[in-house]
Scaffold this motif. Structure first.
Motif, mmCIF file in Angstrom:
data_model
loop_
_atom_site.group_PDB
_atom_site.id
_atom_site.type_symbol
_atom_site.label_atom_id
_atom_site.label_comp_id
_atom_site.label_asym_id
_atom_site.label_seq_id
_atom_site.Cartn_x
_atom_site.Cartn_y
_atom_site.Cartn_z
ATOM 1 N N TYR A 197 -38.483 79.025 65.579
ATOM 2 C CA TYR A 197 -39.777 79.247 64.908
ATOM 3 C C TYR A 197 -40.119 80.727 64.842
ATOM 4 C CZ TYR A 197 -41.862 80.031 69.503
ATOM 5 O OH TYR A 197 -42.171 80.540 70.735
ATOM 6 N N TYR A 198 -39.597 81.531 65.785
ATOM 7 C CA TYR A 198 -39.949 82.951 65.791
ATOM 8 C C TYR A 198 -39.027 83.766 64.874
ATOM 9 C CZ TYR A 198 -36.653 82.420 69.725
ATOM 10 O OH TYR A 198 -35.598 82.072 70.516
ATOM 11 N N ALA A 199 -38.006 83.125 64.304
ATOM 12 C CA ALA A 199 -37.147 83.819 63.350
ATOM 13 C C ALA A 199 -37.682 83.685 61.925
ATOM 14 C CB ALA A 199 -35.723 83.282 63.434
ATOM 15 N N VAL A 200 -38.777 82.951 61.783
ATOM 16 C CA VAL A 200 -39.391 82.724 60.480
ATOM 17 C C VAL A 200 -40.404 83.835 60.211
ATOM 18 C CG1 VAL A 200 -41.136 81.230 59.395
ATOM 19 C CG2 VAL A 200 -39.090 80.228 60.460
ATOM 20 N N ASP A 201 -40.490 84.257 58.953
ATOM 21 C CA ASP A 201 -41.505 85.247 58.587
ATOM 22 C C ASP A 201 -42.796 84.528 58.195
ATOM 23 O OD1 ASP A 201 -43.133 87.199 57.620
ATOM 24 O OD2 ASP A 201 -41.642 88.101 56.284
ATOM 25 N N PHE A 251 -49.755 79.694 66.707
ATOM 26 C CA PHE A 251 -50.073 80.975 67.343
ATOM 27 C C PHE A 251 -48.979 82.016 67.116
ATOM 28 C CE2 PHE A 251 -53.624 78.764 69.074
ATOM 29 C CZ PHE A 251 -54.577 79.759 69.234
ATOM 30 N N GLU A 252 -47.747 81.585 66.901
ATOM 31 C CA GLU A 252 -46.709 82.544 66.519
ATOM 32 C C GLU A 252 -47.021 83.099 65.126
ATOM 33 O OE1 GLU A 252 -44.495 84.284 67.726
ATOM 34 O OE2 GLU A 252 -43.103 84.836 66.116
ATOM 35 N N ALA A 253 -47.480 82.232 64.227
ATOM 36 C CA ALA A 253 -47.855 82.696 62.886
ATOM 37 C C ALA A 253 -48.977 83.728 62.988
ATOM 38 C CB ALA A 253 -48.280 81.508 62.020
ATOM 39 N N LEU A 254 -49.961 83.458 63.824
ATOM 40 C CA LEU A 254 -51.072 84.408 63.984
ATOM 41 C C LEU A 254 -50.586 85.712 64.615
ATOM 42 C CD1 LEU A 254 -54.077 85.104 63.792
ATOM 43 C CD2 LEU A 254 -54.390 84.045 66.044
ATOM 44 N N ARG A 255 -49.693 85.597 65.609
ATOM 45 C CA ARG A 255 -49.151 86.792 66.258
ATOM 46 C C ARG A 255 -48.497 87.700 65.221
ATOM 47 N NH1 ARG A 255 -44.566 89.145 68.258
ATOM 48 N NH2 ARG A 255 -43.299 87.595 67.174
ATOM 49 N N GLN A 256 -47.626 87.123 64.377
ATOM 50 C CA GLN A 256 -46.931 87.929 63.370
ATOM 51 C C GLN A 256 -47.922 88.528 62.378
ATOM 52 O OE1 GLN A 256 -43.681 86.046 61.394
ATOM 53 N NE2 GLN A 256 -42.671 85.403 63.296
ATOM 54 N N GLY A 260 -48.574 92.391 61.808
ATOM 55 C CA GLY A 260 -48.085 92.844 60.518
ATOM 56 C C GLY A 260 -46.571 92.904 60.448
ATOM 57 N N ARG A 261 -45.889 92.361 61.489
ATOM 58 C CA ARG A 261 -44.432 92.309 61.454
ATOM 59 C C ARG A 261 -43.975 91.113 62.276
ATOM 60 N NH1 ARG A 261 -42.777 93.688 66.446
ATOM 61 N NH2 ARG A 261 -44.171 94.951 67.704
ATOM 62 N N SER A 262 -42.706 90.768 62.096
ATOM 63 C CA SER A 262 -42.216 89.627 62.876
ATOM 64 C C SER A 262 -41.576 90.139 64.159
ATOM 65 C CB SER A 262 -41.212 88.822 62.081
ATOM 66 O OG SER A 262 -40.072 89.590 61.838
#
Lengths: 262, 262
Positions: A197-201, A251-256, A260-262
């Motif tokens: 999930y964290y490799a997704v932009d 929350f990963e989506a919000l973090r990115q 402003g970056r992944s």
């Protein structure tokens, strides 16, 4: 002062708490408890009816603040503790039960849409809605196999998220697909997916699909999804609770998006 | 074949399910359900006693596999559905109830330690343990104000995590502090903290402290913590469920450790 549990208002509240079709026909949600009602009022909820126990509300500072808001409402009635308890769905109704009109909420800023594809547990759906609101999800779509988003237990779990989140219900996947025509990617959470999930932009316009606790994603969800995403784990655990998994992704989506970056 | 609900084994299981002190004295955990028991056996749990309903287990493939494991055990007894239900804590015991010895588990690879500081809801603690195991937490410390980690409802929520996770209980903060002497940082989750959880370098040896749902972190937790960390949110939600918040932090730690960078 309402002192009889046979009062028609009590019956009306009980009936709406129990009957999904009636809630839907009247577009009414049942609210119980000081915090939930205060949160709803702060978010502009339109109260149709409220029964409250003055003594119990007066016993806490949050209850006193709510009393000040309820007192001027012609549709809010003081009642005995027994009457409030009779109208309530929970064992400890905290002195207030109310009916509110379903909020009409416009979708938020373009961003992530959340699709709930058959989640059955009201606590899980409530938690997912609470997380969705916390991360600023644009809107939520519930497919037709999902537990009623206006069931009292879902509303209690979601807290005030209800009055700040655009929620569509009873949708077919065809309808969900139409509403997602503008998103770049439809990611569906799947325990066996190899894409972390964290490799997704997540800065793209995207939708996230969460399947049912028991059966995972529906066939329709799999066919509409553009990618399946998983949550890599170290232990031998087979899977996570659906609400926890969905919250981690949101929350990963919000973090990115915050960085402003992944 | 046990057919009487007055059988002393039934009484023994009920008594251990109900009484925290007895569980502690005997170092016994009550296990209910096919999946939990199968998971426990796969992780090397020592079964002291099991009562199972052959017909119900035979009705599913997972139940059949469990039957094959239980049948040779001298301490596992076939029983009627009524007897299994009488021994069970849940409404739907899925045909099997058992007692197992508390596992003796050595701490895992050096990494993140999890401190549970007063979590009260058994479902929340179970979810936190399940997430802790999933991310490979080294060990878990529960301070003395925390709900019993061996309560049946916690065990059901944690699933097999129990048999793969080193869990210490009933600890004073002084004892927790001693056990954390080697960590670089003690991060405590706090809704009002300004340090975002993703700005922390979780590749260090660190401890994460999760406070109670109602009261947050204890004073002792605040004094032992080297930093407070928060989960930035977009919406107007005041806070997240403790189990969801803890899981988000734990999975961020795993994400960083998997990527080898923050």
């Amino acid at each position: 002062m309402i002192s009889s549990t046979a009062n028609p208002y009590v019956k009306r509240i009980r009936s709406l708490a129990a009957d999904r079709r009636e809630r839907r026909r009247e577009r009414i949600v049942v609210l119980e408890g000081v915090r939930l009602l205060a949160d709803a009022l702060a978010s502009g909820a339109k109260i149709e009816l409220a029964l409250y126990d003055t003594d119990q509300l007066a016993a806490s500072s949050a209850g006193q603040a709510l009393l000040v808001q309820l007192a001027p409402l012609t549709q809010a009635y003081p009642a005995t503790a027994r009457v409030v308890a009779a109208a309530a769905d929970t064992m400890t109704p905290q002195g207030v039960v109310a009916l509110a009109h379903w909020p009409e909420i416009a979708p938020g800023a373009p961003g992530i849409a959340l699709v709930i594809d058959g989640v059955q547990d009201p606590g899980n759906l409530g938690t997912l809605l609470r997380s969705a609101e916390a991360v600023g999800v644009m809107q939520v779509f519930c497919t037709s196999g999902t537990v009623d988003a206006y069931a009292p237990k879902v509303v209690r779990g979601a807290m005030g998220a209800y009055f700040r989140l655009a929620i569509g219900q009873d949708l077919s996947w065809e309808q969900v697909g139409e509403r997602l025509a503008n998103v770049d990617q439809i990611y569906a959470a799947d325990a066996s997916a190899t894409l972390p999930y964290y490799a997704v932009d997540w800065r793209q316009r995207a939708a996230l699909v969460i399947g049912s606790e028991a059966h995972g994603l529906s066939e329709a969800a799999r066919s509409y999804a553009t990618r399946l995403v998983g949550i890599p784990m170290r232990g031998q655990a087979e899977s996570l609770n659906a609400a926890v998994a969905g919250s981690i992704l949101l929350f990963e989506a919000l973090r990115q998006r915050s960085l402003g970056r992944s």
